[in-house]
Design a protein around this motif. Structure first.
Motif, PDB file in Angstrom:
ATOM      1  N   LEU A   7    -141.335  74.177  -2.115  1.00 37.74           N
ATOM      2  CA  LEU A   7    -142.751  74.582  -2.111  1.00 37.74           C
ATOM      3  C   LEU A   7    -143.686  73.587  -1.425  1.00 37.74           C
ATOM      4  CD1 LEU A   7    -143.364  76.421  -5.511  1.00 37.74           C
ATOM      5  CD2 LEU A   7    -142.842  77.356  -3.267  1.00 37.74           C
ATOM      6  N   HIS A   8    -143.151  72.769  -0.544  1.00 32.62           N
ATOM      7  CA  HIS A   8    -144.044  71.852   0.189  1.00 32.62           C
ATOM      8  C   HIS A   8    -143.497  71.613   1.592  1.00 32.62           C
ATOM      9  CE1 HIS A   8    -146.776  68.034  -0.160  1.00 32.62           C
ATOM     10  NE2 HIS A   8    -146.780  68.528   1.073  1.00 32.62           N
ATOM     11  N   CYS A   9    -144.104  72.262   2.581  1.00 33.43           N
ATOM     12  CA  CYS A   9    -143.698  71.992   3.966  1.00 33.43           C
ATOM     13  C   CYS A   9    -144.807  72.382   4.927  1.00 33.43           C
ATOM     14  CB  CYS A   9    -142.399  72.702   4.297  1.00 33.43           C
ATOM     15  SG  CYS A   9    -142.593  74.440   4.578  1.00 33.43           S
ATOM     16  N   ASP A  39    -149.581  74.063   4.698  1.00 28.12           N
ATOM     17  CA  ASP A  39    -150.199  73.259   5.755  1.00 28.12           C
ATOM     18  C   ASP A  39    -151.427  72.538   5.219  1.00 28.12           C
ATOM     19  OD1 ASP A  39    -148.651  73.419   8.074  1.00 28.12           O
ATOM     20  OD2 ASP A  39    -149.312  75.478   8.442  1.00 28.12           O
ATOM     21  N   HIS A  40    -151.776  71.435   5.885  1.00 23.95           N
ATOM     22  CA  HIS A  40    -152.991  70.711   5.524  1.00 23.95           C
ATOM     23  C   HIS A  40    -154.217  71.552   5.884  1.00 23.95           C
ATOM     24  CE1 HIS A  40    -150.857  66.895   4.947  1.00 23.95           C
ATOM     25  NE2 HIS A  40    -150.213  67.138   6.048  1.00 23.95           N
ATOM     26  N   ASP A  41    -154.990  71.907   4.880  1.00 22.72           N
ATOM     27  CA  ASP A  41    -156.324  72.479   5.069  1.00 22.72           C
ATOM     28  C   ASP A  41    -156.391  73.754   5.922  1.00 22.72           C
ATOM     29  OD1 ASP A  41    -157.071  70.171   3.660  1.00 22.72           O
ATOM     30  OD2 ASP A  41    -157.370  69.032   5.514  1.00 22.72           O
ATOM     31  N   VAL A  64    -151.011  76.102   0.420  1.00 17.97           N
ATOM     32  CA  VAL A  64    -151.901  75.244   1.219  1.00 17.97           C
ATOM     33  C   VAL A  64    -151.902  73.856   0.589  1.00 17.97           C
ATOM     34  CG1 VAL A  64    -153.995  75.812  -0.134  1.00 17.97           C
ATOM     35  CG2 VAL A  64    -154.250  75.122   2.254  1.00 17.97           C
ATOM     36  N   GLU A  65    -152.165  72.814   1.374  1.00 15.59           N
ATOM     37  CA  GLU A  65    -152.326  71.460   0.823  1.00 15.59           C
ATOM     38  C   GLU A  65    -153.702  70.938   1.248  1.00 15.59           C
ATOM     39  OE1 GLU A  65    -149.592  68.380   2.230  1.00 15.59           O
ATOM     40  OE2 GLU A  65    -149.992  67.161   0.455  1.00 15.59           O
ATOM     41  N   PHE A  66    -154.608  70.892   0.291  1.00 17.52           N
ATOM     42  CA  PHE A  66    -155.964  70.418   0.584  1.00 17.52           C
ATOM     43  C   PHE A  66    -156.079  68.921   0.315  1.00 17.52           C
ATOM     44  CE2 PHE A  66    -157.380  74.917  -0.408  1.00 17.52           C
ATOM     45  CZ  PHE A  66    -157.881  75.187   0.865  1.00 17.52           C
ATOM     46  N   ILE A  75    -156.722  62.380  -2.440  1.00 15.94           N
ATOM     47  CA  ILE A  75    -155.824  63.061  -3.377  1.00 15.94           C
ATOM     48  C   ILE A  75    -155.455  64.422  -2.797  1.00 15.94           C
ATOM     49  CG2 ILE A  75    -155.591  63.971  -5.752  1.00 15.94           C
ATOM     50  CD1 ILE A  75    -155.957  60.896  -5.614  1.00 15.94           C
ATOM     51  N   HIS A  76    -154.163  64.685  -2.665  1.00 18.69           N
ATOM     52  CA  HIS A  76    -153.727  65.970  -2.128  1.00 18.69           C
ATOM     53  C   HIS A  76    -153.517  66.988  -3.251  1.00 18.69           C
ATOM     54  CE1 HIS A  76    -152.233  64.274   1.982  1.00 18.69           C
ATOM     55  NE2 HIS A  76    -153.526  64.169   1.795  1.00 18.69           N
ATOM     56  N   ILE A  77    -154.062  68.181  -3.025  1.00 19.31           N
ATOM     57  CA  ILE A  77    -153.946  69.246  -4.030  1.00 19.31           C
ATOM     58  C   ILE A  77    -153.297  70.458  -3.378  1.00 19.31           C
ATOM     59  CG2 ILE A  77    -155.233  70.785  -5.579  1.00 19.31           C
ATOM     60  CD1 ILE A  77    -157.396  68.595  -5.757  1.00 19.31           C
ATOM     61  N   ALA A 189    -150.472  67.252  -6.012  1.00 18.85           N
ATOM     62  CA  ALA A 189    -149.342  66.932  -5.127  1.00 18.85           C
ATOM     63  C   ALA A 189    -148.883  65.488  -5.324  1.00 18.85           C
ATOM     64  CB  ALA A 189    -149.745  67.145  -3.671  1.00 18.85           C
ATOM     65  N   HIS A 190    -147.601  65.274  -5.106  1.00 22.39           N
ATOM     66  CA  HIS A 190    -146.971  63.933  -5.132  1.00 22.39           C
ATOM     67  C   HIS A 190    -147.786  62.824  -5.828  1.00 22.39           C
ATOM     68  CE1 HIS A 190    -149.577  63.597  -1.642  1.00 22.39           C
ATOM     69  NE2 HIS A 190    -148.858  64.438  -0.945  1.00 22.39           N
ATOM     70  N   PRO A 191    -147.904  62.902  -7.160  1.00 19.13           N
ATOM     71  CA  PRO A 191    -148.683  61.896  -7.899  1.00 19.13           C
ATOM     72  C   PRO A 191    -148.121  60.488  -7.729  1.00 19.13           C
ATOM     73  CG  PRO A 191    -147.344  63.193  -9.401  1.00 19.13           C
ATOM     74  CD  PRO A 191    -147.274  63.885  -8.076  1.00 19.13           C
ATOM     75  N   SER A 241    -140.226  69.356  -0.366  1.00 22.83           N
ATOM     76  CA  SER A 241    -139.751  68.261   0.500  1.00 22.83           C
ATOM     77  C   SER A 241    -140.849  67.546   1.276  1.00 22.83           C
ATOM     78  CB  SER A 241    -138.770  68.837   1.515  1.00 22.83           C
ATOM     79  OG  SER A 241    -139.435  69.803   2.321  1.00 22.83           O
ATOM     80  N   ASP A 242    -141.963  68.250   1.549  1.00 25.01           N
ATOM     81  CA  ASP A 242    -142.986  67.745   2.478  1.00 25.01           C
ATOM     82  C   ASP A 242    -142.395  67.615   3.885  1.00 25.01           C
ATOM     83  OD1 ASP A 242    -145.536  67.069   3.204  1.00 25.01           O
ATOM     84  OD2 ASP A 242    -145.593  65.163   2.141  1.00 25.01           O
ATOM     85  N   PHE A 243    -141.527  68.566   4.190  1.00 22.92           N
ATOM     86  CA  PHE A 243    -140.874  68.616   5.507  1.00 22.92           C
ATOM     87  C   PHE A 243    -141.921  68.856   6.601  1.00 22.92           C
ATOM     88  CE2 PHE A 243    -138.680  71.497   8.621  1.00 22.92           C
ATOM     89  CZ  PHE A 243    -137.744  70.594   9.096  1.00 22.92           C
TER      90      PHE A 243
HETATM   91 FE    FE Z   1    -149.574  65.271   0.997  1.00 20.67          FE
END
Ligand code: FE
Ligand code: AMP
Ligand code: ZN
Ligand code: FE
Length: 271
Positions: A7-9, A39-41, A64-66, A75-77, A189-191, A241-243
């Motif tokens: 759930l993270h790419c 994706d970022h934003d 989405v990753e804000f 801080i990524h959410i 995200a990734h604390p 993974s944040d691939f």
């Molecule tokens: Fe991030």
């Protein structure tokens, strides 16, 4: 835990190198059943993924990753399962486009003062989505100023480095509220990557719906404290993974995943 979805790419609509279709193919290759793009934003890549995922028989979630800011820390959410047509999501994405434009121009001006000339307009033309520091880093590599992505961040673009510039992101509260207003779920995200550790207790007081305990190639010992915390609070537990594409970072697609139970919780949006 049976892996259900990564759930993270990132796709090439932010700073990844693969298309949404190639990401769906990765999910199949790794024998996963669900897929998303965070994706970022921006949600442009996720929108394109939706029909492709259906065609390939994968279960799809909007993602989405804000970036948000809290006491000067970024801080990524992660947002999941939101209505992609909600004005609150569109509004937040637009705010980020404006923020990045200002920030990127400031970085390029700083590089200019070191006699490094990057053609921003060209980067905009070549990009398929939002522009981040990794894009600028790739230009620095192309020009032979640095040898690697890592070096680009260590010397020039990383926080506080020679060409660093920042324009504040929306707050944690604004970001969570926008995701909730679109009937989505807000996941911290990734604390493990939050550098000012003393801020964590205050960050965890916000109304997140869950936490990304399983992250990239980090081992179990770094996930377990967050798994426990999430269970105590009844929060959703995700993993990803944040691939960013082959050879971009250490993390390969599917290196961390979310199980079916937590994936289903994210599907139960109120919309
Ligand atoms: Fe991030
Ligand atoms: P931005 O969102 O434009 O501020 O860029 C931040 C993104 O750059 C992060 O989400 C990562 O994908 C990437 N990044 C940050 N630090 C590094 C690093 N040291 N090496 C490679 N990529 C990095
Ligand atoms: Zn990224
Ligand atoms: Fe990411």
């Amino acid at each position: 835990m049976t892996p259900f979805a990564d759930l993270h790419c990132h796709s090439y609509f932010s700073d990844g190198t693969l298309s949404p279709k190639e990401i769906a193919e990765k999910a199949i290759e790794k024998k996963l059943q669900g897929v998303t793009i965070t994706d970022h934003d921006t949600i442009e890549g996720a929108k394109i993924l939706e029909p492709i995922a259906k065609e390939l028989g994968l279960e799809f979630l909007y993602g989405v990753e804000f970036s948000s800011s809290f006491e000067g820390e970024s801080i990524h959410i992660l947002g999941y399962g939101f209505d992609p047509n909600a004005p609150s999501i569109d509004g937040l994405c637009r705010q980020h486009i404006a923020r990045r434009e200002k920030r990127n121009r400031a970085i390029i001006e700083k590089l200019h003062s070191f006699d490094i000339h990057i053609d921003y307009e060209k980067m905009v033309t070549l990009s398929s989505g939002i522009i981040g520091r990794p894009h600028i880093a790739r230009q620095l590599i192309e020009k032979g100023i640095v040898g690697t992505m890592q070096e680009a961040f260590q010397v020039w673009l990383g926080d506080g480095k020679k060409a660093f510039a920042q324009v504040e992101s929306p707050t944690i509260l604004e970001t969570i509220s926008a995701i909730h207003a679109a009937s989505g779920f807000a996941i911290l995200a990734h604390p493990q990557l939050i550098s000012k550790r003393f801020l964590l207790p205050r960050i965890l007081k916000f109304s997140f719906d869950g936490v990304e305990a399983w992250y990239g190639v980090m081992g179990k010992e770094r996930a377990l404290p967050y798994v426990k915390m999430a269970k105590d609070r009844g929060w959703i537990i995700t993993g990803g993974s944040d691939f960013h594409g082959e050879g971009q970072r250490a993390s390969t697609y599917g290196s961390s995943t979310t199980d079916e139970e937590n994936f289903r919780r994210l599907q139960k949006s109120t919309r």
